[in-house]
Design a protein around this motif. Structure first.
Motif, short mmCIF file in Angstrom:
data_model
loop_
_atom_site.label_atom_id
_atom_site.label_comp_id
_atom_site.label_asym_id
_atom_site.label_seq_id
_atom_site.Cartn_x
_atom_site.Cartn_y
_atom_site.Cartn_z
N ALA A 89 0.82 -1.22 0.00
CA ALA A 89 0.00 0.00 0.00
C ALA A 89 0.84 1.26 0.00
O ALA A 89 0.51 2.25 -0.67
CB ALA A 89 -0.94 -0.01 1.21
N ASN A 90 1.95 1.25 0.74
CA ASN A 90 2.79 2.45 0.78
C ASN A 90 3.52 2.69 -0.53
O ASN A 90 3.80 3.84 -0.90
CB ASN A 90 3.80 2.34 1.93
N LEU A 91 3.84 1.60 -1.26
CA LEU A 91 4.44 1.78 -2.58
C LEU A 91 3.48 2.54 -3.49
O LEU A 91 3.88 3.45 -4.22
CB LEU A 91 4.77 0.42 -3.20
N LYS A 92 2.23 2.16 -3.45
CA LYS A 92 1.22 2.80 -4.32
C LYS A 92 0.90 4.22 -3.86
O LYS A 92 0.49 5.06 -4.67
CB LYS A 92 -0.05 1.96 -4.34
N ALA A 93 1.12 4.50 -2.59
CA ALA A 93 0.76 5.82 -2.05
C ALA A 93 1.87 6.85 -2.24
O ALA A 93 1.63 8.05 -2.05
CB ALA A 93 0.43 5.70 -0.57
N ALA A 94 3.07 6.43 -2.62
CA ALA A 94 4.19 7.36 -2.75
C ALA A 94 3.93 8.39 -3.84
O ALA A 94 3.42 8.08 -4.91
CB ALA A 94 5.46 6.58 -3.04
N LYS A 95 4.33 9.63 -3.57
CA LYS A 95 4.15 10.74 -4.51
C LYS A 95 5.44 11.00 -5.28
O LYS A 95 6.53 10.71 -4.81
CB LYS A 95 3.74 12.00 -3.75
N ALA A 96 5.28 11.57 -6.47
CA ALA A 96 6.45 11.98 -7.24
C ALA A 96 7.22 13.04 -6.46
O ALA A 96 6.62 13.95 -5.88
CB ALA A 96 6.02 12.53 -8.59
N TYR A 97 8.53 12.91 -6.45
CA TYR A 97 9.35 13.86 -5.72
C TYR A 97 9.62 15.06 -6.60
O TYR A 97 10.42 15.00 -7.53
CB TYR A 97 10.66 13.18 -5.32
N GLY A 98 8.96 16.20 -6.34
CA GLY A 98 9.13 17.37 -7.18
C GLY A 98 8.71 18.64 -6.47
O GLY A 98 8.26 18.63 -5.33
N ALA A 99 8.88 19.77 -7.14
CA ALA A 99 8.51 21.06 -6.58
C ALA A 99 8.26 22.04 -7.71
O ALA A 99 8.67 21.81 -8.85
CB ALA A 99 9.60 21.59 -5.66
N GLU A 100 7.57 23.12 -7.40
CA GLU A 100 7.30 24.13 -8.40
C GLU A 100 8.41 25.18 -8.43
O GLU A 100 9.01 25.50 -7.41
CB GLU A 100 5.98 24.84 -8.10
N HIS A 101 8.67 25.70 -9.62
CA HIS A 101 9.67 26.76 -9.76
C HIS A 101 9.24 27.68 -10.90
O HIS A 101 8.60 27.24 -11.84
CB HIS A 101 11.05 26.16 -10.05
N LYS A 102 9.59 28.95 -10.82
CA LYS A 102 9.06 29.93 -11.76
C LYS A 102 9.92 30.17 -12.98
O LYS A 102 9.46 30.76 -13.95
CB LYS A 102 8.83 31.27 -11.03
N ARG A 103 11.16 29.73 -12.96
CA ARG A 103 12.03 30.02 -14.10
C ARG A 103 12.10 28.85 -15.07
O ARG A 103 11.98 27.70 -14.68
CB ARG A 103 13.43 30.38 -13.62
N VAL A 104 12.34 29.18 -16.31
CA VAL A 104 12.44 28.17 -17.35
C VAL A 104 13.90 28.01 -17.76
O VAL A 104 14.59 29.01 -17.94
CB VAL A 104 11.61 28.59 -18.59
N PRO A 105 14.41 26.78 -17.89
CA PRO A 105 15.79 26.61 -18.34
C PRO A 105 16.04 27.30 -19.67
O PRO A 105 15.18 27.31 -20.55
CB PRO A 105 15.94 25.09 -18.47
N LYS A 106 17.21 27.89 -19.83
CA LYS A 106 17.56 28.62 -21.05
C LYS A 106 18.50 27.78 -21.91
O LYS A 106 19.55 27.37 -21.45
CB LYS A 106 18.23 29.94 -20.69
N HIS A 107 18.10 27.52 -23.13
CA HIS A 107 18.99 26.81 -24.04
C HIS A 107 20.01 27.78 -24.64
O HIS A 107 19.65 28.83 -25.15
CB HIS A 107 18.18 26.18 -25.18
N VAL A 108 21.26 27.43 -24.58
CA VAL A 108 22.32 28.24 -25.16
C VAL A 108 23.01 27.40 -26.22
O VAL A 108 23.36 26.25 -25.98
CB VAL A 108 23.34 28.68 -24.08
N SER A 109 23.20 27.93 -27.40
CA SER A 109 23.66 27.12 -28.52
C SER A 109 25.17 26.96 -28.60
O SER A 109 25.67 26.18 -29.40
CB SER A 109 23.16 27.73 -29.84
N THR A 110 25.91 27.71 -27.80
CA THR A 110 27.38 27.60 -27.85
C THR A 110 27.91 27.11 -26.52
O THR A 110 27.27 27.23 -25.49
CB THR A 110 28.02 28.95 -28.18
N GLY A 111 29.12 26.60 -26.55
CA GLY A 111 29.72 26.09 -25.33
C GLY A 111 29.14 24.75 -24.94
O GLY A 111 28.51 24.06 -25.73
N GLY A 112 29.34 24.36 -23.68
CA GLY A 112 28.78 23.11 -23.22
C GLY A 112 29.71 22.39 -22.28
O GLY A 112 30.81 22.85 -21.98
#
Length: 366
Positions: free
Chosen positions: A56-79
Motif C-alpha cells: 500500500a505504501n508503494l502505491k501511495a508514494a508521490k512523485a518527488y518534485g517542486a514548483e519553480h518559476k524560471r524556465v531553463p535557457k537553451h544556449v547554442s554555444t559552449g557546453g
C-alpha cells in the motif's frame, strides 16, 4: 509562468557528508561524499513498511518534485567539457558479447522505482541497476537520495524496486546500504553534479506458504546491470527511461507512476538555470514529468539485450515553450569525476539480510 521541476528545491544541510578523495584514470582526483542509508538492524522495519498491506505504501508514494518559476535557457554555444578520454564499463553479462538489432523498444529489466520517506511523507523517484563488482549497485539522481530540504544527510527508508509495475516487485525489494555522490552536490548544492550511486543489500522476496522472507541474491543476478559511459560526445542518441507520476502544469494527469515510460532523442547542451546553480547540464526533448527523476539515459541501448551504457540520469525538467506541458528533461554531464564517484561504490560488498529461519536481521558477514 510556472514550470514543474523534477527535483525539490531548498537549502542543503550545512554539514557535509563524509568526503574522501578517489583517483580515477579519467581525472587527476575526484572528490566523493558518502553516507549510510540503512544497517541490517533496521532493514526489517524498512521492508515491512513498504511491503505490508500488499504494498500500500508503494502505491501511495508521490512523485518527488517542486514548483519553480524560471524556465531553463537553451544556449547554442559552449557546453560540458570532457576532462579526459571517453570510457565505458560494459553491462553485466555482456562484457564480450556483441548484440543484434531489434525494431521494438523492449523495456529494460534494470530500471525501477526508488522509494523513500521525508518527514513522514512517501516519495518515489526512478533509478536503474548498474554494473559493479558484486552486482549490487543502483544509479539515480543525487536529490533522490540526499535530503535537500533539512539538516538530515539522507532520506529514510530508501529501497529500490526493479521492474516495478502496478505496485508489484517482480524481482524483489532491495534496501539501500550506502549512498555516494559528488562532494560539490553535497556541500555546495551543485546540481551540475546531480547523480548518485547506491549500494543495496541482496533482494528480498516473500514465501506466502512458508510465511517467511526469501533471499533473492544480488540485484544484478536478477535484473542485470547497465553499463556505464563517461566523457562521451554530446548529441549521441539516448533512451531515457523513468516512472513519471506528476501532472503537467495544466493539471492534466497523463502519467500514474505505475508503469515505465521512455523517450528517445539526441541531447543538446548546455542547459542553464542559474537559480538552481545549473550551468552545464544536457537536455532532451521529453514529456515525462515529476517521478522520472533519477531515471537512466542509456547510450547505445540494445532492445534485444535490454542493455546499454548509462550516460546520464534525469535531474530537472519542465515547460520550455509556455504551454504548461512538460517538454524537456535534463541530466548532469557524465565526466571523469562522475566515474570517480561510481568507482567509489563499484567494489563494495553488501550481503544478505535474510536469516536461515526466514526472518530479517543481522546476517552481514563476509
Amino acid at each position: 509562468m510556472q514550470k514543474h521541476l523534477l527535483l525539490p528545491l531548498g537549502g542543503l544541510a550545512a554539514t557535509g557528508l563524509l568526503a574522501a578523495a578517489l583517483v580515477s584514470p579519467a581525472t587527476a582526483a575526484s572528490t566523493v561524499s558518502k553516507a549510510k542509508l540503512a544497517s541490517p538492524a533496521n532493514a526489517a522495519d524498512i521492508i515491512d513498511f513498504w511491503t505490508s498491506d500488499s504494498g500500500a505504501n508503494l502505491k501511495a508514494a508521490k512523485a518527488y518534485g517542486a514548483e519553480h518559476k524560471r524556465v531553463p535557457k537553451h544556449v547554442s554555444t559552449g557546453g560540458p567539457a570532457a576532462d579526459g578520454k571517453p570510457g565505458v564499463v560494459p553491462a553485466i553479462g555482456y562484457e564480450k558479447v556483441a548484440g543484434g538489432k531489434s525494431k521494438n523498444v523492449n523495456l529494460p529489466k534494470t530500471v525501477g522505482r526508488a522509494f523513500f520517506v521525508i518527514d513522514n511523507d512517501l516519495y518515489a523517484c526512478s533509478a536503474s541497476a548498474i554494473q559493479s563488482q558484486y552486482r549490487n549497485l543502483v544509479a539515480t539522481a543525487g536529490h533522490c537520495v540526499y535530503d535537500l530540504d533539512s539538516n538530515r544527510q539522507t532520506v529514510s527508508k530508501w529501497v529500490f524496486v526493479p521492474g516495478y509495475y502496478d505496485g508489484k516487485a517482480p524481482w524483489g525489494v532491495y534496501v539501500g546500504k550506502q549512498a555516494f555522490t559528488h562532494y560539490d552536490f553535497d556541500v555546495y548544492e551543485d546540481l551540475d553534479r546531480d547523480y548518485a550511486f547506491v549500494t543495496v543489500y541482496n533482494g528480498i522476496g516473500y514465501d506466502a506458504k512458508k510465511e517467511a522472507f526469501v533471499d533473492l541474491g544480488p540485484l544484478g543476478s536478477n535484473a542485470g546491470g547497465q553499463g556505464f559511459a563517461y566523457n562521451q560526445k554530446v548529441g549521441q542518441p539516448v533512451f531515457a527511461f523513468g516512472y513519471p507520476a506528476a501532472p503537467h502544469d495544466d493539471g492534466n494527469y497523463v502519467f500514474t507512476g505505475e508503469k515505465m515510460k521512455w523517450c528517445y532523442g539526441k541531447p543538446v547542451y548546455p542547459v542553464v538555470e542559474s537559480s538552481v546553480k545549473v550551468e552545464e547540464q544536457i537536455g532532451l526533448k521529453c514529456s515525462m514529468t515529476g517521478g522520472s527523476s533519477g531515471g537512466p539515459w542509456i547510450l547505445k541501448y540494445n532492445s534485444n539485450r535490454r542493455l546499454g551504457y548509462i550516460n546520464g540520469v534525469t535531474s530537472l525538467g519542465g515547460d520550455t515553450d509556455g504551454n504548461h506541458r512538460s517538454d524537456m528533461i535534463t541530466s548532469a554531464y557524465f565526466d571523469g569525476e562522475t566515474y570517480g564517484v561510481y568507482r567509489a561504490a563499484y567494489s563494495l560488498w553488501s550481503g544478505s539480510l535474510v536469516k536461515k529461519d526466514g526472518s530479517i536481521g543481522i546476517t552481514e558477514t563476509k
